[in-house]
Motif scaffolding. Structure first.
Motif, PDB file in Angstrom:
ATOM      1  N   ARG A   1     110.188 -24.149 -21.735  1.00 45.79           N
ATOM      2  CA  ARG A   1     110.773 -23.102 -20.890  1.00 45.79           C
ATOM      3  C   ARG A   1     111.407 -23.691 -19.625  1.00 45.79           C
ATOM      4  O   ARG A   1     112.543 -23.377 -19.275  1.00 45.79           O
ATOM      5  CB  ARG A   1     109.688 -22.089 -20.519  1.00 45.79           C
ATOM      6  N   GLU A   2     110.687 -24.584 -18.951  1.00 42.34           N
ATOM      7  CA  GLU A   2     111.205 -25.156 -17.717  1.00 42.34           C
ATOM      8  C   GLU A   2     112.357 -26.118 -17.988  1.00 42.34           C
ATOM      9  O   GLU A   2     113.289 -26.226 -17.182  1.00 42.34           O
ATOM     10  CB  GLU A   2     110.072 -25.853 -16.960  1.00 42.34           C
ATOM     11  N   ALA A   3     112.309 -26.813 -19.124  1.00 41.79           N
ATOM     12  CA  ALA A   3     113.372 -27.767 -19.437  1.00 41.79           C
ATOM     13  C   ALA A   3     114.703 -27.069 -19.670  1.00 41.79           C
ATOM     14  O   ALA A   3     115.776 -27.633 -19.374  1.00 41.79           O
ATOM     15  CB  ALA A   3     112.984 -28.586 -20.667  1.00 41.79           C
ATOM     16  N   LYS A   4     114.686 -25.849 -20.189  1.00 41.41           N
ATOM     17  CA  LYS A   4     115.922 -25.137 -20.492  1.00 41.41           C
ATOM     18  C   LYS A   4     116.769 -24.872 -19.246  1.00 41.41           C
ATOM     19  O   LYS A   4     117.962 -24.593 -19.355  1.00 41.41           O
ATOM     20  CB  LYS A   4     115.599 -23.818 -21.192  1.00 41.41           C
ATOM     21  N   GLU A   5     116.164 -25.007 -18.072  1.00 38.53           N
ATOM     22  CA  GLU A   5     116.907 -24.779 -16.840  1.00 38.53           C
ATOM     23  C   GLU A   5     117.837 -25.940 -16.502  1.00 38.53           C
ATOM     24  O   GLU A   5     118.766 -25.774 -15.712  1.00 38.53           O
ATOM     25  CB  GLU A   5     115.926 -24.544 -15.684  1.00 38.53           C
ATOM     26  N   HIS A   6     117.594 -27.133 -17.082  1.00 40.13           N
ATOM     27  CA  HIS A   6     118.415 -28.281 -16.706  1.00 40.13           C
ATOM     28  C   HIS A   6     118.858 -29.161 -17.873  1.00 40.13           C
ATOM     29  O   HIS A   6     119.572 -30.146 -17.671  1.00 40.13           O
ATOM     30  CB  HIS A   6     117.657 -29.144 -15.680  1.00 40.13           C
ATOM     31  N   CYS A   7     118.430 -28.834 -19.116  1.00 44.77           N
ATOM     32  CA  CYS A   7     118.866 -29.619 -20.268  1.00 44.77           C
ATOM     33  C   CYS A   7     118.720 -28.782 -21.537  1.00 44.77           C
ATOM     34  O   CYS A   7     118.352 -27.607 -21.480  1.00 44.77           O
ATOM     35  CB  CYS A   7     118.049 -30.922 -20.386  1.00 44.77           C
ATOM     36  N   ASP A   8     119.004 -29.413 -22.665  1.00 45.16           N
ATOM     37  CA  ASP A   8     118.883 -28.744 -23.962  1.00 45.16           C
ATOM     38  C   ASP A   8     117.710 -29.379 -24.722  1.00 45.16           C
ATOM     39  O   ASP A   8     117.900 -30.365 -25.439  1.00 45.16           O
ATOM     40  CB  ASP A   8     120.183 -28.906 -24.752  1.00 45.16           C
ATOM     41  N   PRO A   9     116.497 -28.839 -24.588  1.00 45.77           N
ATOM     42  CA  PRO A   9     115.343 -29.442 -25.285  1.00 45.77           C
ATOM     43  C   PRO A   9     115.460 -29.216 -26.784  1.00 45.77           C
ATOM     44  O   PRO A   9     115.451 -28.076 -27.253  1.00 45.77           O
ATOM     45  CB  PRO A   9     114.140 -28.712 -24.689  1.00 45.77           C
ATOM     46  N   LYS A  10     115.579 -30.313 -27.543  1.00 43.75           N
ATOM     47  CA  LYS A  10     115.717 -30.134 -28.984  1.00 43.75           C
ATOM     48  C   LYS A  10     114.922 -31.145 -29.803  1.00 43.75           C
ATOM     49  O   LYS A  10     114.994 -31.140 -31.029  1.00 43.75           O
ATOM     50  CB  LYS A  10     117.187 -30.173 -29.403  1.00 43.75           C
ATOM     51  N   VAL A  11     114.130 -32.018 -29.157  1.00 40.08           N
ATOM     52  CA  VAL A  11     113.312 -32.993 -29.868  1.00 40.08           C
ATOM     53  C   VAL A  11     111.894 -32.947 -29.302  1.00 40.08           C
ATOM     54  O   VAL A  11     111.710 -32.914 -28.090  1.00 40.08           O
ATOM     55  CB  VAL A  11     113.863 -34.428 -29.718  1.00 40.08           C
ATOM     56  N   LEU A  12     110.914 -32.949 -30.204  1.00 43.41           N
ATOM     57  CA  LEU A  12     109.504 -32.941 -29.800  1.00 43.41           C
ATOM     58  C   LEU A  12     108.804 -34.125 -30.451  1.00 43.41           C
ATOM     59  O   LEU A  12     108.752 -34.241 -31.680  1.00 43.41           O
ATOM     60  CB  LEU A  12     108.829 -31.632 -30.225  1.00 43.41           C
ATOM     61  N   CYS A  13     108.283 -35.039 -29.617  1.00 41.63           N
ATOM     62  CA  CYS A  13     107.575 -36.225 -30.095  1.00 41.63           C
ATOM     63  C   CYS A  13     106.070 -35.991 -30.055  1.00 41.63           C
ATOM     64  O   CYS A  13     105.528 -35.527 -29.047  1.00 41.63           O
ATOM     65  CB  CYS A  13     107.911 -37.436 -29.231  1.00 41.63           C
ATOM     66  N   ILE A  14     105.404 -36.329 -31.146  1.00 40.19           N
ATOM     67  CA  ILE A  14     103.955 -36.226 -31.272  1.00 40.19           C
ATOM     68  C   ILE A  14     103.419 -37.594 -31.675  1.00 40.19           C
ATOM     69  O   ILE A  14     103.977 -38.247 -32.559  1.00 40.19           O
ATOM     70  CB  ILE A  14     103.553 -35.206 -32.361  1.00 40.19           C
ATOM     71  N   ILE A  15     102.342 -38.037 -31.022  1.00 37.80           N
ATOM     72  CA  ILE A  15     101.676 -39.284 -31.407  1.00 37.80           C
ATOM     73  C   ILE A  15     100.283 -38.910 -31.902  1.00 37.80           C
ATOM     74  O   ILE A  15      99.447 -38.428 -31.134  1.00 37.80           O
ATOM     75  CB  ILE A  15     101.575 -40.270 -30.227  1.00 37.80           C
ATOM     76  N   ASN A  16     100.033 -39.100 -33.188  1.00 40.85           N
ATOM     77  CA  ASN A  16      98.769 -38.688 -33.789  1.00 40.85           C
ATOM     78  C   ASN A  16      98.328 -39.679 -34.863  1.00 40.85           C
ATOM     79  O   ASN A  16      99.042 -39.872 -35.848  1.00 40.85           O
ATOM     80  CB  ASN A  16      98.913 -37.298 -34.422  1.00 40.85           C
ATOM     81  N   PRO A  17      97.136 -40.313 -34.665  1.00 42.34           N
ATOM     82  CA  PRO A  17      96.273 -40.318 -33.486  1.00 42.34           C
ATOM     83  C   PRO A  17      96.983 -40.869 -32.245  1.00 42.34           C
ATOM     84  O   PRO A  17      97.965 -41.604 -32.355  1.00 42.34           O
ATOM     85  CB  PRO A  17      95.106 -41.218 -33.899  1.00 42.34           C
ATOM     86  N   GLY A  18      96.445 -40.497 -31.084  1.00 41.52           N
ATOM     87  CA  GLY A  18      97.153 -40.725 -29.844  1.00 41.52           C
ATOM     88  C   GLY A  18      97.087 -42.148 -29.324  1.00 41.52           C
ATOM     89  O   GLY A  18      96.079 -42.832 -29.456  1.00 41.52           O
ATOM     90  N   ASN A  19      98.159 -42.561 -28.724  1.00 44.04           N
ATOM     91  CA  ASN A  19      98.255 -43.823 -27.988  1.00 44.04           C
ATOM     92  C   ASN A  19      98.889 -43.494 -26.636  1.00 44.04           C
ATOM     93  O   ASN A  19     100.019 -42.994 -26.603  1.00 44.04           O
ATOM     94  CB  ASN A  19      99.137 -44.814 -28.751  1.00 44.04           C
ATOM     95  N   PRO A  20      98.147 -43.686 -25.535  1.00 38.77           N
ATOM     96  CA  PRO A  20      96.930 -44.491 -25.358  1.00 38.77           C
ATOM     97  C   PRO A  20      95.621 -43.718 -25.416  1.00 38.77           C
ATOM     98  O   PRO A  20      94.570 -44.294 -25.148  1.00 38.77           O
ATOM     99  CB  PRO A  20      97.132 -45.019 -23.922  1.00 38.77           C
ATOM    100  N   THR A  21      95.677 -42.436 -25.751  1.00 36.88           N
ATOM    101  CA  THR A  21      94.540 -41.551 -25.482  1.00 36.88           C
ATOM    102  C   THR A  21      93.536 -41.441 -26.627  1.00 36.88           C
ATOM    103  O   THR A  21      92.420 -40.972 -26.424  1.00 36.88           O
ATOM    104  CB  THR A  21      95.066 -40.155 -25.127  1.00 36.88           C
ATOM    105  N   GLY A  22      93.905 -41.801 -27.846  1.00 33.84           N
ATOM    106  CA  GLY A  22      92.948 -41.876 -28.940  1.00 33.84           C
ATOM    107  C   GLY A  22      92.511 -40.559 -29.538  1.00 33.84           C
ATOM    108  O   GLY A  22      91.605 -40.534 -30.370  1.00 33.84           O
ATOM    109  N   GLN A  23      93.142 -39.441 -29.170  1.00 32.34           N
ATOM    110  CA  GLN A  23      92.745 -38.164 -29.761  1.00 32.34           C
ATOM    111  C   GLN A  23      93.321 -38.006 -31.160  1.00 32.34           C
ATOM    112  O   GLN A  23      94.368 -38.570 -31.473  1.00 32.34           O
ATOM    113  CB  GLN A  23      93.161 -36.986 -28.869  1.00 32.34           C
ATOM    114  N   VAL A  24      92.621 -37.239 -32.007  1.00 34.42           N
ATOM    115  CA  VAL A  24      93.092 -36.923 -33.356  1.00 34.42           C
ATOM    116  C   VAL A  24      93.325 -35.422 -33.415  1.00 34.42           C
ATOM    117  O   VAL A  24      92.414 -34.637 -33.136  1.00 34.42           O
ATOM    118  CB  VAL A  24      92.075 -37.358 -34.431  1.00 34.42           C
ATOM    119  N   GLN A  25      94.535 -35.023 -33.773  1.00 32.12           N
ATOM    120  CA  GLN A  25      94.867 -33.601 -33.727  1.00 32.12           C
ATOM    121  C   GLN A  25      94.257 -32.844 -34.899  1.00 32.12           C
ATOM    122  O   GLN A  25      94.251 -33.331 -36.030  1.00 32.12           O
ATOM    123  CB  GLN A  25      96.385 -33.423 -33.718  1.00 32.12           C
TER     124      GLN A  25
END
Length: 524
Positions: free
Chosen positions: A254-278
């Motif tokens: 929502r906030e990004a739409k005010e200044h750009c065109d958000p069209k890509v979503l990156c997910i890291i699973n399991p997480g680096n550096p955080t190690g969480q598993v979704q």
């Protein structure tokens, strides 16, 4: 902050230390061009490429995993080699997930097949098992001239892409995978960089926005800086084991739409550096959001074999997307990535990887192949290594028992070290560490006294960079400050790999504890 730290490294932190970029007067004189007799001396020609004239996007790139801390570690190693006394005898590089550099032994079967592919005369040797020879012959027959030294198709060797597709189908319980949607890459990083090059476009408020998790793997911020894309941060929930909160994703979009065109979503699973598993529910929610907001999904799944918590399971985005039904599986665009570097293999140096794309526009697939063809092909040896990862020994084959034994030994050892690291960090006052559910890093939070923060600011450094530099200089332990990965304002962390052997890891953790207690006392 990183540039200030780099300058600190170049100056040297101890009196008399010479940074690697300094030159003496004699060196400069030796480099001066000779003046030919009879020719008038000319004014020095200005350099074309200077810090002022260079590509500003390259200047903006930062990569903390090999940043100022690592440069300083290299300096200290040279000083130790010259006999300069330190409070320690070696630098322990816990900054990067390089398993074999930390002593992990290669998987025998993988190295056997690679040896056979590299030196085919060994195919006649009785020292190698037949299942390894069968795989090596199949790979070599698909290579030009039956040699790993030949180029391959830009998309990768055909039979290896077939094996990757078969692996994905087995992993995902029969969800079909098309070899034509598989692109072999130079590690996962190459695939991520390539697809982002195609995705980023526009200018001003229409410039592509790319959502990345914070904390993130610095590859993402580095590539976005190089491409001039808009980095859109969404914050993982540290108080909830670094879980991904879809409401936080909605806020970021929502906030990004005010200044750009958000069209890509990156997910890291399991997480680096955080190690969480979704969880599966989380992945479903992310896919629903991607469908609603028209987001292209990038799923970085290189740690898919590294899950340690008994109550966690790896779910691929591809599988969950398929199981949500045609409305999603036929519409949501997805690129997912895997690599030879992590998991139980730890074959970082082969630089093998793959990218699978789903629902990519047919013309874009042609553009992707064109872009990949510019770099000719990924290393064929890395492609072969990837093939062995996705096509390991099967039950009933000669090498199966040894392969399973070695694989389980590596993963159980990592699980033991994940729990050990979590437990010992949480015994240290002023450090809090979430459970290491997966991957191969701890990302503990540091509670630093105000005087330590002020001292860091006086040096022009982020507080956790100051802390990590002091840790390196006083203990020889090289870790990466959390500021290089991104973190919420006012919080401080560092990333440390859990790859060292158990006894060395215990030594590392004890040194960190002793240093931290002393650091708190100094700045109390």
């Amino acid at each position: 902050m990183q540039r200030a730290a780099a300058a600190w490294v170049r100056r040297g932190c101890c009196p008399g230390t010479r940074g690697p970029w300094r030159r003496g007067r004699s060196s400069a004189a030796a480099e001066a061009p000779a003046v030919l007799p009879g020719r008038p001396e000319r004014a020095p020609r200005e350099r074309i490429l200077t810090p002022e004239s260079m590509n500003p996007r390259v200047r903006a790139v930062e990569y903390a995993v090999r940043g100022p801390i690592v440069l300083k570690a290299g300096e200290i190693e040279l000083e130790l080699q010259r006999g300069i006394k330190k409070p320690f005898t070696e630098v322990i590089r816990a900054n990067i997930g390089d398993a074999q550099a930390m002593g992990q032994q290669p998987i025998t079967f993988l190295r056997q097949v690679m040896a056979l592919c590299t030196y085919p005369n060994l195919l006649d040797s009785p020292s190698f098992p037949e299942d390894a020879k069968t795989r090596a012959r199949r790979i070599l027959q698909a290579c030009g001239g039956n040699s790993l030294g030949s180029y391959s198709a830009s998309q990768g060797v055909n039979c290896i892409r077939e094996d990757v597709a078969a692996y994905i189908a087995r992993r995902d319980g029969g969800v079909p995978a098309d070899p034509d949607n598989i692109y072999l890459t130079t590690g996962a990083s190459d695939g991520i960089t390539t697809i982002l090059k195609i995705l980023v476009s526009g200018g001003g408020k229409s410039r592509t926005g790319v959502l990345i998790p914070i904390p993130q793997y610095p590859l993402y911020s580095a590539v976005l800086s190089e491409l001039g894309a808009v980095q859109v941060n969404y914050y993982l929930d540290e108080d909830n084991c670094w879980a991904l909160d879809v409401q936080e994703l909605r806020r970021a979009v929502r906030e990004a739409k005010e200044h750009c065109d958000p069209k890509v979503l990156c997910i890291i699973n399991p997480g680096n550096p955080t190690g969480q598993v979704q969880s599966r529910k989380c992945i479903e929610d992310v896919i629903h959001l991607a469908w609603e907001e028209k987001l292209f999904l990038l799923a970085d799944e290189v740690y898919q074999d590294n899950v340690y918590s008994a109550d966690c399971t790896f779910h691929s985005f591809k599988k969950v997307l398929w199981e949500l039904g045609p409305e999603y599986s036929s519409n949501v665009e997805l690129a997912s990535f895997h690599s030879t570097s992590k998991g139980y293999m730890g074959e970082c140096g082969y630089r093998g990887g793959y990218m699978e794309v789903v629902n990519l526009h047919p013309e874009i697939k042609g553009q992707l192949v064109k872009l990949l063809s510019v770099r000719l092909c990924p290393p064929v040896s890395g492609q072969a290594a990837m093939d062995i990862v996705v096509n390991p020994p099967r039950p009933g084959e000669e090498s199966f028992a040894q392969f399973v034994r070695e694989k389980e030994a590596v993963l159980s050892n990592l699980a033991e070290k994940a729990k050990l690291t979590e437990d010992l960090f949480n015994q240290v006052p002023g450090i809090r560490c979430n459970p290491l559910q997966g991957a191969m890093y701890a990302f503990p939070r540091l509670f630093l006294p105000p005087r330590a923060v002020e001292a860091a600011q006086a040096h022009g450094m982020a507080p956790d960079m100051f802390y990590c530099m002091r840790l390196l200089e006083e203990t020889g332990i090289c870790v990466v400050p959390g500021s290089g990965f991104g973190q919420r304002e006012g919080t401080y962390h560092f990333r440390m790999t859990i790859l060292p052997p158990v006894e060395k890891l215990k030594t590392v953790l004890q040194r960190v504890k002793d240093f931290h207690v002393q650091f708190l006392q100094e700045f109390a």
